[in-house]
Design an enzyme around this catalytic site. Sequence first.
Site, short mmCIF file in Angstrom:
data_model
loop_
_atom_site.label_atom_id
_atom_site.label_comp_id
_atom_site.label_asym_id
_atom_site.label_seq_id
_atom_site.Cartn_x
_atom_site.Cartn_y
_atom_site.Cartn_z
N VAL A 150 45.89 36.51 40.28
CA VAL A 150 46.78 35.70 40.90
C VAL A 150 46.47 35.61 42.31
CG1 VAL A 150 49.49 35.94 41.68
CG2 VAL A 150 48.68 37.13 39.58
N GLY B 57 49.83 40.32 41.94
CA GLY B 57 49.03 40.43 40.79
C GLY B 57 49.43 41.68 39.89
N HIS B 58 49.42 42.80 40.64
CA HIS B 58 50.05 44.35 39.74
C HIS B 58 51.17 43.89 39.07
CE1 HIS B 58 47.83 46.22 43.37
NE2 HIS B 58 47.20 46.77 42.37
N LEU C 177 50.93 47.80 45.69
CA LEU C 177 51.59 46.97 44.77
C LEU C 177 51.66 45.43 45.47
CD1 LEU C 177 53.39 49.06 42.35
CD2 LEU C 177 50.89 48.71 42.44
N GLY D 118 43.38 43.67 35.55
CA GLY D 118 43.41 42.17 36.19
C GLY D 118 42.15 41.66 36.18
N GLN D 119 41.57 40.49 35.90
CA GLN D 119 40.41 39.69 35.55
C GLN D 119 39.90 39.74 36.99
OE1 GLN D 119 38.42 38.68 33.23
NE2 GLN D 119 37.21 37.50 34.75
N LYS D 120 40.71 39.93 38.19
CA LYS D 120 39.84 39.98 39.31
C LYS D 120 38.93 41.03 39.83
CE LYS D 120 40.76 40.36 44.27
NZ LYS D 120 40.39 41.80 44.33
N ASP D 121 38.75 42.04 39.12
CA ASP D 121 38.01 43.03 38.90
C ASP D 121 37.02 42.80 37.54
OD1 ASP D 121 38.27 44.97 41.31
OD2 ASP D 121 40.21 45.11 40.22
N SER E 256 45.04 44.33 47.44
CA SER E 256 45.68 45.27 48.40
C SER E 256 44.95 45.17 49.49
CB SER E 256 45.70 46.68 47.79
OG SER E 256 46.32 46.71 46.52
O1 PAF Z 1 41.70 48.58 39.69
C1 PAF Z 1 42.17 49.40 40.07
O2 PAF Z 1 42.96 49.46 40.98
C2 PAF Z 1 41.24 50.75 39.77
O3 PAF Z 1 39.87 50.70 39.82
C3 PAF Z 1 41.92 51.46 38.66
C4 PAF Z 1 41.73 50.95 37.47
C5 PAF Z 1 43.39 51.90 38.79
C6 PAF Z 1 41.07 52.84 38.60
O4 PAF Z 1 41.35 53.59 39.69
#
Ligand code: PAF
Length: 283
Positions: free
Chosen positions: A174, A34-35, A31, A145-148, A184
């Site tokens: 972030v 951002g998390h 973590l 997060g919008q990053k993904d 990460s």
């Molecule tokens: O974004 C992530 O960390 C992962 O893709 C998720 C959503 C936890 C699924 O494993």
Amino acid sequence: MIITHTIEDFRANRHAEPGLTWGLVPTMGALHAGHLSLVRRARVENDRVAVSIFVNPTQFNNPDDLARYPRDLDADAALLEAEGVDLIWAPTPEIVYPQGYQTTVTVAEVTKPLEGAHRPGHFQGVATIVAKLFNVCQPDRAYFGQKDAQQVVVIKQMVRDLAFPLEIVVCPIVREPDGLALSSRNTLLNPTERQAATVLGRALSAAVDAYDAGQRDADTLRKTMTDLIAAEPLAHIDYVSAADPVTLEELDGPVQRALFSMAVFIGDVRLIDNMTVGNEPAA
Ligand code: PAF
């Protein structure tokens, strides 16, 4: 804060107090701030907050990437305790995918381009684990997060299609002060690579600046990004995209709104980042 591993233990705690709202922050651990921004938003909007920590093997298309993905449950738990998280679900792979497991979730069109084209099977792994997390955790809201950016589009599509009774909340990327998006995977960069990794944010900002200055040609905007990355010796482009933020189809000709996104290897660490211009897509 209670740490659970089994589905039964998680559910017993989740349903211990009837009538409360729950926010879920799904994570793969390691973590960072951002998390924690997702956790804080969940804290404000719900009575209780749960965080799942599970490095989901089925969404890794590269075994080396899975093997070296950072894991530190004790450090993660300490951070989450300080944020006032109520409940953690940290299952083992055997709990999530027991002997005989055979069900997957496939989202069709929006998983085809971008990350989907470069990481075969990735989004089937993501959709399947997120569906399972939603079933086990039964949150009122789930935070991503919008990053993904493509993951968000895929999960919203799945929630609509399968009528999951929850709200998806998307939180902004972030960034470090030098513009590097928190990830990460950043911990895998050596100091020289860490410096080189700023090229992703710089390339995206250059495209946003060009758009803001009136440039609307999709090819020119993509070239703005690729030229900047090509000038960084440690960077190797996996893809650079200017796509429609809703359909994720690559844009051609004049651009009204766009999701600029990229995956770039810095050394052998693959980083992704994105920025959006034009009207925000509807939720
Ligand atoms: O974004 C992530 O960390 C992962 O893709 C998720 C959503 C936890 C699924 O494993």
